[in-house]
Write an enzyme that holds these catalytic residues in place. Sequence first.
Site, PDB file in Angstrom:
ATOM      1  N   SER A  43      41.205  64.361  45.691  1.00 45.26           N
ATOM      2  CA  SER A  43      40.078  64.400  44.890  1.00 45.26           C
ATOM      3  C   SER A  43      40.637  65.329  43.834  1.00 45.26           C
ATOM      4  CB  SER A  43      39.208  64.740  45.762  1.00 45.26           C
ATOM      5  OG  SER A  43      37.867  64.652  44.936  1.00 45.26           O
TER       6      SER A  43
ATOM      7  N   ASP B 291      42.841  59.395  45.432  1.00 45.30           N
ATOM      8  CA  ASP B 291      41.412  59.079  44.896  1.00 45.30           C
ATOM      9  C   ASP B 291      41.029  60.271  44.057  1.00 45.30           C
ATOM     10  OD1 ASP B 291      39.522  56.983  44.262  1.00 45.30           O
ATOM     11  OD2 ASP B 291      38.131  58.105  45.356  1.00 45.30           O
TER      12      ASP B 291
ATOM     13  N   HIS C 271      35.577  57.135  49.063  1.00 46.74           N
ATOM     14  CA  HIS C 271      36.489  58.255  48.994  1.00 46.74           C
ATOM     15  C   HIS C 271      37.398  58.711  49.862  1.00 46.74           C
ATOM     16  CE1 HIS C 271      37.351  61.420  45.950  1.00 46.74           C
ATOM     17  NE2 HIS C 271      36.897  62.320  46.359  1.00 46.74           N
TER      18      HIS C 271
END
Length: 460
Positions: free
Chosen positions: A163, A187, A257
Site C-alpha cells: 500500500s 496493491d 486490498h
Amino acid sequence: MPQKLCLECCVLAVCLIYGVRSETEEKCYTFTDLNIHNAIIGTDLKVQLLLYTKQNPDCAGNLNIENSTAFQYLDVSRKTIFITHGYRPTGAPPVWIDEIVKKLLSIQDFNIIFVDWNRGATTVLYHHAAEKTRKVADILKHLIDKMLDQGASLDSIYMLGVSLGAHISGFVGKMYNGSIGRITGLDPAGPLFNGKPPEERLHYSDAKFVDVVHTDIDGLGYRENLGHIDFYPNGGTDQPGCPKSILSGSQFFKCDHQRSVFLYLSSLTKSCDIVGFPCDSYRSYRMGKCIDCKEFSPLSCPVLGFYADKWKGYLVAKNPPMTKAYFDTASEKPFCMYHYHLDFFTWSSKTRRGYINIKLVSSDGNVTESKLDQDPAAFEYCKEVSLLAKFDKDFERISKVLVTFTTGSFIGPKYKLRVLWMRLRPITNPHRPVLCRYDFVLLENVEMEFMPIPCENTNL
C-alpha cells in the site's frame, strides 16, 4: 548460608526454565502495537527497523539503536529485503508479519528488515499518514548508505512495500536513481497517488526490476500499471472469497486490498504457481485470447510473487518495458487456478449462441467445476470455438467430464448443439494427455456425462 545458596539456585533454575535473558543480552523487539485511541489522537513518526536473519529468526534486533547487538547479525554480503507496511487506521500490527518472515527465511538466509512506522501510519486521517512517506524513505536511505559503506551492493537491495509502503519503496529507489535490485509493490495505495507524476509515486524506473500486484483498483489500490510487469488478479477488483456487502464490517473495506499480501505469501511456499498471462485486458484473457504467452515466445508466462523476477519477458516487451498480466484465482489458499482449452467443433445447421459449464471428476471421485462466464460463444456450422476453462483443483487423472450447454434462458424452446468433436487441452500442465469426445448432441440445460478418451489426433 545454605538457605541463601539454595534460594539463588532456585532463581537461576526459574530463569533457565522461562528463558529470562541476562542483563548483558539485548531484548527482543516487536512491532509497535497501538489501538484506536492512538489513531484518533494521531501519532508522530517514529520508525523501528526490525532485523531478522536465520541467526535470530524469532528475536528481532533494532537497527535504530547505535552500537546495537543487532548489527552483529547484519551481514551486508547477503541479500537484504526491506518490508514496509502501509496505512494502519486501527494501530494493530499486520497479521502477516510472522508468516512472511518465517517463509522468506525458509528460502534463504536474508537480512529481513521490517520497517515499522506504525507510529506515523496510525491515524484516522489517511492523508496524515501519506504525508510521512518521504520521511520514512529518508530514514531507510540513511541505513542503506551505512550498509553501502560496509560493502553492500545496491543490486542486493530488495524493497517489498504494501500500500503506502509501495510508494515509500519507490521513493527510496529514486534516491539511488533506480539502481537498487528490485521493488515489489503489493496493491500500491491509490488515494492521493492516482494520477500523480512518476516522481510522486512508485514507477518502473525506481529499480532494475519492479513488479506490482493490483487487487483493489476500484477502492484503496492504484489503478494504472506502475512496474515492468503489473499483475491484475481477477481483473484487479473484486477478489473471490471477499465480502460483497458492507454488513461484513471492516473486511468489506480491506479484504481486496489485503489479498495482494496473501497472494505473495502463497508464492513463497511453491505449492503451486500463480501464473499471469500478458494481455491487453482482463476481458481478452477471459475470452482465452492470451493464455499461450505467444507474444514473448519461447519465454514462459510470468509467475506472481517472490519468483516474478525469474521471468525475462519484460526485457523484450514494449518500450518502455511495461506489461500487464491478467489471471483468475481461487477464493482460498493457495489461490492457484488450473487452465484448460475447451474446444468445440460444431455442425448445427443454425448458429447457436450460448454458454458452457464443465465439471471434471477425478479417478477418486473429487469434482471441480468451471463456469465459462465470458461473453456468449457463437457455435456455428463446421467451425471451431476455443474457450478458456479454469478450475480450482488439479486432477492428474480425469475419469469423467460433465458438460452443460445453455443459452441463458429457462423459458421458451430448448435448443440442441450438435458437436462433431470436443477437446480438453491442459495449459497449466501441458505434458498431460489431451482428452476428446466425438459425435454427440448437447441438449440445452441438460448435463451430459462423458468418459473422456485420449484424442485420436491432437492436431485437430
